[in-house]
Structure formats: structure tokens, C-alpha cells
Enzyme design. Sequence first.
Site, short mmCIF file in Angstrom:
data_model
loop_
_atom_site.label_atom_id
_atom_site.label_comp_id
_atom_site.label_asym_id
_atom_site.label_seq_id
_atom_site.Cartn_x
_atom_site.Cartn_y
_atom_site.Cartn_z
CG ASN A 209 15.49 -0.01 -2.75
OD1 ASN A 209 15.43 0.48 -3.86
ND2 ASN A 209 15.10 -1.26 -2.49
CG ASP A 278 18.67 -7.93 1.32
OD1 ASP A 278 18.43 -8.72 0.40
OD2 ASP A 278 19.58 -7.07 1.28
CE LYS A 288 -0.64 8.20 10.73
NZ LYS A 288 -1.11 9.54 10.99
CG PHE A 322 22.31 -5.60 -11.58
CD1 PHE A 322 21.71 -6.22 -12.66
CD2 PHE A 322 22.94 -4.37 -11.78
CE1 PHE A 322 21.73 -5.64 -13.91
CE2 PHE A 322 22.97 -3.77 -13.03
CZ PHE A 322 22.36 -4.40 -14.09
CE LYS A 336 25.28 -9.43 -2.81
NZ LYS A 336 25.21 -8.01 -2.79
O1 PMT Z 1 17.05 1.46 -10.46
P1 PMT Z 1 18.20 2.45 -10.63
O2 PMT Z 1 17.95 3.73 -9.86
O3 PMT Z 1 18.54 2.69 -12.06
O4 PMT Z 1 19.48 1.80 -9.92
C1 PMT Z 1 20.07 0.67 -10.44
C2 PMT Z 1 20.49 -0.30 -9.35
C3 PMT Z 1 21.57 0.32 -8.48
C4 PMT Z 1 19.27 -0.68 -8.47
C5 PMT Z 1 21.02 -1.59 -10.08
O5 PMT Z 1 22.13 -1.24 -10.84
C6 PMT Z 1 21.41 -2.67 -9.05
O6 PMT Z 1 22.53 -2.73 -8.56
N1 PMT Z 1 20.46 -3.58 -8.74
C7 PMT Z 1 20.60 -4.60 -7.69
C8 PMT Z 1 20.35 -3.98 -6.34
C9 PMT Z 1 20.42 -5.01 -5.23
O7 PMT Z 1 19.44 -5.32 -4.66
O8 PMT Z 1 21.61 -5.56 -5.09
P2 PMT Z 1 21.97 -6.70 -3.99
O9 PMT Z 1 23.45 -6.78 -4.05
O10 PMT Z 1 21.33 -6.36 -2.72
O11 PMT Z 1 21.29 -7.99 -4.56
C10 PMT Z 1 21.99 -8.90 -5.43
C11 PMT Z 1 21.04 -9.53 -6.43
O12 PMT Z 1 20.07 -10.33 -5.75
C12 PMT Z 1 20.25 -8.52 -7.27
O13 PMT Z 1 20.17 -9.02 -8.60
C13 PMT Z 1 18.86 -8.53 -6.61
O14 PMT Z 1 17.84 -8.25 -7.57
C14 PMT Z 1 18.77 -9.94 -6.07
N2 PMT Z 1 17.93 -10.09 -4.89
C15 PMT Z 1 18.26 -9.49 -3.71
C16 PMT Z 1 17.48 -9.70 -2.59
C17 PMT Z 1 16.33 -10.53 -2.69
N3 PMT Z 1 15.53 -10.74 -1.67
N4 PMT Z 1 16.04 -11.10 -3.86
C18 PMT Z 1 16.81 -10.91 -4.96
O15 PMT Z 1 16.53 -11.44 -6.04
#
Ligand code: PMT
Length: 404
Positions: A209, A278, A288, A322, A336
Site C-alpha cells: 500500500n 487486511d 513467477k 491508527f 475500531k
Molecule cells: O506511513 P505514512 O505514509 O506516513 O502514512 C501514515 C498512515 C496513513 C499509514 C498512518 O497515519 C495510518 O493511518 N496508519 C494506519 C493505516 C491502517 O492500516 O489503518 P486501518 O484503519 O486499516 O487499521 C486500523 C489499525 O489496525 C491500525 O493501527 C493498523 O496498524 C492496525 N491493523 C490493521 C490490520 C491488521 N491486519 N493488523 C493491524 O494491526
Amino acid sequence: MIQGKRIVLGITGGIAAYKGATLCSRLVQAGAIVHVIMTESATKFITPLTLQTLSRNEVFIDTFDERDPSVVSHINLADHADLIVVAPATANVMAKLANGHGDDMLSTTLLAATCPLIIAPAMNVHMYEHPAVIRNMELLAERGAMFVEPGTGQLACGYVAKGRLAEPEDIVAAIEAWFAKTNKLKGKHVLVTAGGTMERLDPVRYLTNDSSGKMGFAIAEAAKLMGASVTLIAGRTTEKPPSGVTLVRVQSAADMLEAVTSLFPQVDIVVKAAAVADYRPAKIHEQKIKKTGNSLVLEMERTTDILQTIGEQKTHQLLVGFAAETEHIERYALDKLRRKNCDLIVANDVSAEGVGFNGDTNAVEVYGQEGLVKALPLMSKRETANRLMDLIAERLVKRGGNME
Ligand code: PMT
């Protein structure tokens, strides 16, 4: 806060150089070990003997005036400083540092230093507002320099405007505040995740991503500056890691899960800024994948949610997640927060200009169980990280988790 700290005080050639003497005296009275470096021009305004007497240390002016053969003075001063303060800072010294010039004792020391830097500019208002000076100050701020803004008042050149060196008391207060901040997370272990995960499809292809790692790296740096010991678990990123943190490189969500869960029991704070996949390809092809005339359908399977996993295992840790959203920010963020058992969730509306993935800025809303805690408007990721870590440290104190 200042007792026993080694502060290099750079005094440059402006009329406000005389205030450097008061600043030096205040710092020494507060218990700091002060080493003064003057530029040649500063010596036209105030004598080195004044600064030597006040600091009770020899004053450095000339890079080639090496008095102790066992050391190279500018490197020695830079290596042992807890903090460098340049006050007053002329437009010239800031331009030199912004552009990497080292042609005297102060500029070479500044280039050799890895410690934090506080700059207190002083100059004529038109010089202060010149686009080149503004750009240089922005550049230095981006690299982490902290500024004590000049005051407004009667300038030596006759103008009544902005440009007066901040009062020595205010500069001392800024120095004290900085040292106080560096103690806020002393003794705490902070785990930060950053960057995007890479999910392999075959030996030459993967799914990822847009995460650059900038947000997470800035958080790791802010936590480090607050005195924490920091482990940074980084997925795909080209960012230069902050110094003084333990860096663990991972690729996939599964690697990140393993790295996070193995450290989780021994950390105090977790900030999960990484963009974790996810879904991943259900099968990693050993060879490949060859193209055919037909379309290709990939089967994807769910990855484990790392945040949710550690949320379930949480004992004493403060857990900050986040949320990257494009709509219904508050509703999704609170969902969340509760589902993943977080203490705080930092929501960014990644559809907004300058917010979220890749850029140098962010705007976030921080939610706790009680709802919105703080909205941080658009600002640099570095500043967002600083403010965020301040909030996190406050939370820790509130729930009695700070041992200071
Ligand atoms: O890295 P940059 O370019 O500076 O950008 C910053 C950012 C946009 C990546 C950062 O600010 C941000 O939003 N990070 C979280 C991105 C994300 O995966 O968000 P989410 O809403 O999909 O996930 C929610 C939370 O669950 C996040 O803390 C994520 O780390 C966590 N997660 C998600 C999926 C997974 N399988 N395991 C997780 O721990």
C-alpha cells in the site's frame, strides 16, 4: 532540569550578542556546564573574556586554534553536548547550517552535532521576513531544530517590529521545557510500527500500500526525544530511521504479527501507525506466474489483525491504534477503538489533501473511550508525532503508569 547538562552556546554577530552574556550567566546559575563558541563577528560586539568569565570555560572562536592535542575541538564539543543553543542566531549562521557550510568553529560544530538544537534568531524585520531566511528556517525546523521566536519591539536599526532576540529568561524557559520533555517517558519502552506490509504473490510480485513509514518514524523519533527506549518495527519504507532506536525490519503482516507479539509483554506503550494488509494472496507461488491469454483471479485470505490480537492480550500496556478512513471518521474510529481494545485511536481522513499516506503532513483526530480527545489540524508529521506523544505521556501519567 538543566543541572549538569552540557550546553554549547553559539553566539553570532548581531547587536543582541550582548544578551548572550546574560543567557550564559543564567544557564551557569541553573547548573549547566556551558561551552561558548563565538563567531568572529560576535567578538566585535562582546569580548570573549566576558563569556569566558561567565561560563568559567574557555571560549572557542577559531577552528584552527586547537589547544588540546588529544581532541579535535569542534568534534569534541559536538560529541559531548546535550544541547546546542544558538542565541542570537543571525540570518547568516542559519543559511550556513541550512546549506551545510562549515567555515568556522560554530558552523563546523553545528554540522558535526547530532544532539538537539535550539535557535533564537535576531535580526532586522525585513531580513527576518525575507523568503530566503524563511526557507532556511523552515528547512532547519524540518530537520528538527527548535526555534525561540524573536520578540516585537524597538530594533537596533530603528524599526519597531519583530526581530528582537527573545529575552534570556524566555530562552532559558524554552531550554528547561525541552529538558523536562526529554524526561517524560524516561524508563518506558515504546513499540512503534510503521510503513506498509508486503504480501508476496510470487518471487517478483507483491501486494502493498501507499504507506511511506513517515508517520511511524516521526512517532518513534518523538518518543525517543522524550527519553523512552524505542523499538521501531518497520515494513516497506525508504525513510531513514531515527537514530537511537532499535529497528526491526519486517515484510509481511505475519512477520509484523510475530515481531509485535514477541515484544508486547515487555513494552509499556504501543503505537500502531503501520498500514497492515487486511488480505494476502492465499497462495505464494514458488515460480513467477506466467501470463496467459485469460484474466487472472487471485484468491485472497484474511491476515491476523495484530492490533486486535494485542488488544486481547493487553495487561498494563497503553495501546494506541491508527484508523485510516475516507468517510464516517468518528463512527469508524470509535468502532475500531472498542473492537481492538485500544486506549486511544488516531483517525486520519486519508481522502483529504495533505492527510495520511506518503506526504510530509497529517491532520488527525484522537479518540479515547470517552470520545474525541483532541483534533490536531494539518501540520508536519513531525509536529503531529510530538503532539501525539505528549497526549500519550499525559494519559500514562493520568492512569498512574509513569514512574517518574
Ligand atoms: O506511513 P505514512 O505514509 O506516513 O502514512 C501514515 C498512515 C496513513 C499509514 C498512518 O497515519 C495510518 O493511518 N496508519 C494506519 C493505516 C491502517 O492500516 O489503518 P486501518 O484503519 O486499516 O487499521 C486500523 C489499525 O489496525 C491500525 O493501527 C493498523 O496498524 C492496525 N491493523 C490493521 C490490520 C491488521 N491486519 N493488523 C493491524 O494491526
